[in-house]
Design a protein around this motif. Sequence first.
Motif: not given
Length: 208
Positions: A184-201
Amino acid sequence: LLIAALKARKKIRALLWLSICIVVIINLMPTYVWERFEKTKIVEGPATGDIASTTRRFLLAKSAWRMFLTHPLFGVGVGNYFWECGKYEAVHPGRAHTTYLEIMAELGIIGIFLFLGVLFHTFKTLKKIMRNNSQVSSYAWGLYIGLAGFLIAALFLHAQQEKVLWFVVFMAVALERIDTQMSAEKEGRVAQMRRKKRKRVEEVEVVS
Protein backbone atom coordinates in the motif's frame (compact mmCIF):
# COMPACT_ATOMS: atom_id res chain seq x y z
CA LEU A 1 22.00 -24.97 6.27
CA LEU A 2 20.55 -26.70 3.22
CA ILE A 3 18.92 -23.46 1.99
CA ALA A 4 22.20 -21.59 2.46
CA ALA A 5 24.05 -24.29 0.52
CA LEU A 6 21.55 -24.19 -2.35
CA LYS A 7 21.75 -20.39 -2.53
CA ALA A 8 25.56 -20.33 -2.42
CA ARG A 9 27.45 -19.38 -5.57
CA LYS A 10 29.65 -22.48 -5.40
CA LYS A 11 26.95 -25.05 -4.72
CA ILE A 12 29.14 -28.15 -5.02
CA ARG A 13 31.61 -26.88 -2.43
CA ALA A 14 28.77 -25.76 -0.14
CA LEU A 15 27.01 -29.14 -0.38
CA LEU A 16 30.32 -30.90 0.30
CA TRP A 17 30.82 -28.86 3.47
CA LEU A 18 27.22 -29.53 4.45
CA SER A 19 27.79 -33.28 4.06
CA ILE A 20 30.92 -33.07 6.24
CA CYS A 21 28.97 -31.18 8.91
CA ILE A 22 26.22 -33.82 8.89
CA VAL A 23 28.76 -36.64 9.29
CA VAL A 24 30.45 -34.80 12.18
CA ILE A 25 27.10 -34.11 13.90
CA ILE A 26 26.06 -37.76 13.58
CA ASN A 27 29.33 -38.92 15.12
CA LEU A 28 29.04 -36.43 17.97
CA MET A 29 25.47 -37.39 18.88
CA PRO A 30 25.15 -38.51 22.51
CA THR A 31 24.64 -42.21 23.19
CA TYR A 32 21.07 -41.78 24.44
CA VAL A 33 19.98 -40.79 20.92
CA TRP A 34 21.13 -44.13 19.54
CA GLU A 35 19.68 -45.92 22.56
CA ARG A 36 16.31 -44.41 21.65
CA PHE A 37 16.52 -46.05 18.23
CA GLU A 38 17.60 -49.35 19.73
CA LYS A 39 14.70 -49.26 22.16
CA THR A 40 12.23 -49.69 19.31
CA LYS A 41 13.51 -53.26 18.94
CA ILE A 42 13.14 -54.18 22.61
CA VAL A 43 10.18 -56.15 23.90
CA GLU A 44 9.77 -55.43 27.59
CA GLY A 45 8.23 -57.53 30.31
CA PRO A 46 4.79 -58.98 29.54
CA ALA A 47 3.62 -58.18 33.07
CA THR A 48 3.41 -54.49 32.18
CA GLY A 49 1.75 -55.13 28.86
CA ASP A 50 4.57 -53.34 27.02
CA ILE A 51 5.40 -54.30 23.46
CA ALA A 52 8.01 -53.19 20.94
CA SER A 53 7.71 -49.47 20.26
CA THR A 54 7.35 -49.91 16.50
CA THR A 55 4.59 -52.48 16.93
CA ARG A 56 2.80 -50.29 19.45
CA ARG A 57 2.91 -47.28 17.13
CA PHE A 58 1.52 -49.38 14.30
CA LEU A 59 -1.36 -50.59 16.47
CA LEU A 60 -2.11 -47.06 17.68
CA ALA A 61 -2.17 -45.76 14.10
CA LYS A 62 -4.34 -48.67 13.02
CA SER A 63 -6.70 -47.93 15.91
CA ALA A 64 -6.93 -44.30 14.78
CA TRP A 65 -7.83 -45.36 11.25
CA ARG A 66 -10.53 -47.78 12.46
CA MET A 67 -11.86 -45.10 14.79
CA PHE A 68 -12.13 -42.69 11.86
CA LEU A 69 -13.99 -45.25 9.77
CA THR A 70 -16.44 -45.78 12.65
CA HIS A 71 -16.95 -42.01 13.24
CA PRO A 72 -16.08 -40.47 9.85
CA LEU A 73 -17.92 -37.17 10.07
CA PHE A 74 -17.15 -35.63 13.47
CA GLY A 75 -14.80 -38.18 15.05
CA VAL A 76 -14.88 -39.13 18.73
CA GLY A 77 -14.11 -35.64 20.04
CA VAL A 78 -10.97 -33.72 20.94
CA GLY A 79 -8.78 -35.61 23.41
CA ASN A 80 -10.89 -38.77 23.34
CA TYR A 81 -8.58 -40.85 21.15
CA PHE A 82 -6.41 -41.69 24.16
CA TRP A 83 -9.36 -43.20 26.01
CA GLU A 84 -11.02 -44.89 23.04
CA CYS A 85 -8.08 -46.46 21.17
CA GLY A 86 -8.13 -49.64 23.27
CA LYS A 87 -11.61 -50.44 21.98
CA TYR A 88 -10.33 -50.79 18.41
CA GLU A 89 -6.99 -52.57 18.93
CA ALA A 90 -5.44 -54.61 21.74
CA VAL A 91 -3.14 -51.82 22.89
CA HIS A 92 -2.75 -49.76 26.05
CA PRO A 93 -3.98 -46.13 25.83
CA GLY A 94 -1.67 -43.71 24.08
CA ARG A 95 -1.44 -41.10 21.35
CA ALA A 96 -1.64 -42.05 17.67
CA HIS A 97 1.92 -40.82 16.92
CA THR A 98 0.69 -39.40 13.61
CA THR A 99 -0.94 -35.99 13.51
CA TYR A 100 -3.21 -36.59 10.54
CA LEU A 101 -4.70 -39.89 11.71
CA GLU A 102 -5.24 -38.57 15.22
CA ILE A 103 -7.10 -35.51 13.89
CA MET A 104 -9.19 -37.74 11.64
CA ALA A 105 -10.03 -40.00 14.59
CA GLU A 106 -10.93 -37.14 16.95
CA LEU A 107 -12.47 -34.57 14.57
CA GLY A 108 -13.50 -36.63 11.56
CA ILE A 109 -13.35 -35.57 7.95
CA ILE A 110 -14.57 -32.06 8.82
CA GLY A 111 -11.71 -31.53 11.24
CA ILE A 112 -9.00 -32.80 8.90
CA PHE A 113 -10.31 -30.65 6.05
CA LEU A 114 -10.27 -27.55 8.27
CA PHE A 115 -6.76 -28.38 9.49
CA LEU A 116 -5.43 -28.95 5.97
CA GLY A 117 -7.27 -25.83 4.78
CA VAL A 118 -5.41 -23.68 7.32
CA LEU A 119 -2.10 -25.19 6.20
CA PHE A 120 -2.92 -24.76 2.50
CA HIS A 121 -3.80 -21.09 3.05
CA THR A 122 -0.58 -20.58 5.01
CA PHE A 123 1.56 -22.07 2.22
CA LYS A 124 -0.34 -20.02 -0.37
CA THR A 125 0.22 -16.83 1.62
CA LEU A 126 3.94 -17.46 2.06
CA LYS A 127 4.38 -18.32 -1.62
CA LYS A 128 2.65 -15.07 -2.61
CA ILE A 129 4.95 -13.07 -0.34
CA MET A 130 8.04 -14.84 -1.72
CA ARG A 131 6.96 -13.96 -5.24
CA ASN A 132 5.90 -10.34 -4.71
CA ASN A 133 7.99 -8.85 -1.90
CA SER A 134 11.77 -9.19 -2.10
CA GLN A 135 12.25 -7.29 1.17
CA VAL A 136 10.62 -9.96 3.33
CA SER A 137 10.86 -12.95 0.98
CA SER A 138 13.71 -14.50 2.99
CA TYR A 139 11.49 -14.58 6.09
CA ALA A 140 8.70 -16.17 4.06
CA TRP A 141 11.15 -18.75 2.68
CA GLY A 142 12.26 -19.67 6.19
CA LEU A 143 8.68 -20.12 7.41
CA TYR A 144 7.76 -22.07 4.26
CA ILE A 145 10.64 -24.56 4.56
CA GLY A 146 10.21 -24.85 8.33
CA LEU A 147 6.50 -25.56 8.04
CA ALA A 148 7.05 -28.11 5.27
CA GLY A 149 9.64 -29.95 7.37
CA PHE A 150 7.41 -29.86 10.42
CA LEU A 151 4.48 -31.36 8.52
CA ILE A 152 6.63 -34.18 7.19
CA ALA A 153 7.73 -34.93 10.75
CA ALA A 154 4.05 -34.79 11.78
CA LEU A 155 3.54 -38.06 9.90
CA PHE A 156 5.33 -39.71 12.83
CA LEU A 157 4.31 -37.38 15.68
CA HIS A 158 1.11 -36.15 17.30
CA ALA A 159 1.99 -32.51 16.73
CA GLN A 160 -1.32 -30.72 16.12
CA GLN A 161 -1.11 -29.10 19.56
CA GLU A 162 2.53 -28.05 19.30
CA LYS A 163 2.98 -24.31 19.79
CA VAL A 164 5.66 -24.14 17.09
CA LEU A 165 3.18 -25.17 14.39
CA TRP A 166 0.66 -22.46 15.24
CA PHE A 167 3.42 -19.92 15.84
CA VAL A 168 4.51 -20.37 12.21
CA VAL A 169 0.89 -20.07 11.03
CA PHE A 170 0.39 -16.82 12.98
CA MET A 171 3.77 -15.50 11.82
CA ALA A 172 2.61 -16.05 8.24
CA VAL A 173 -0.52 -14.00 9.00
CA ALA A 174 1.61 -11.21 10.50
CA LEU A 175 3.96 -11.31 7.51
CA GLU A 176 0.98 -11.02 5.18
CA ARG A 177 -0.14 -7.87 7.04
CA ILE A 178 3.35 -6.41 6.72
CA ASP A 179 3.41 -7.27 3.01
CA THR A 180 0.00 -5.64 2.48
CA GLN A 181 1.10 -2.48 4.30
CA MET A 182 4.35 -2.26 2.35
CA SER A 183 2.48 -2.75 -0.94
CA ALA A 184 0.00 0.00 0.00
CA GLU A 185 2.85 2.38 0.84
CA LYS A 186 4.58 1.56 -2.43
CA GLU A 187 1.39 2.17 -4.42
CA GLY A 188 0.93 5.47 -2.56
CA ARG A 189 4.44 6.61 -3.51
CA VAL A 190 3.88 5.61 -7.14
CA ALA A 191 0.56 7.48 -7.22
CA GLN A 192 2.19 10.55 -5.70
CA MET A 193 4.97 10.49 -8.30
CA ARG A 194 2.38 10.23 -11.07
CA ARG A 195 0.48 13.21 -9.70
CA LYS A 196 3.67 15.27 -9.56
CA LYS A 197 4.57 14.25 -13.10
CA ARG A 198 1.07 15.12 -14.33
CA LYS A 199 1.26 18.51 -12.57
CA ARG A 200 4.60 19.29 -14.22
CA VAL A 201 3.19 18.40 -17.63
CA GLU A 202 0.21 20.69 -17.02
CA GLU A 203 2.52 23.54 -15.93
CA VAL A 204 4.60 23.13 -19.08
CA GLU A 205 1.46 23.18 -21.21
CA VAL A 206 0.25 26.39 -19.50
CA VAL A 207 3.60 28.11 -20.05
CA SER A 208 3.72 27.08 -23.70
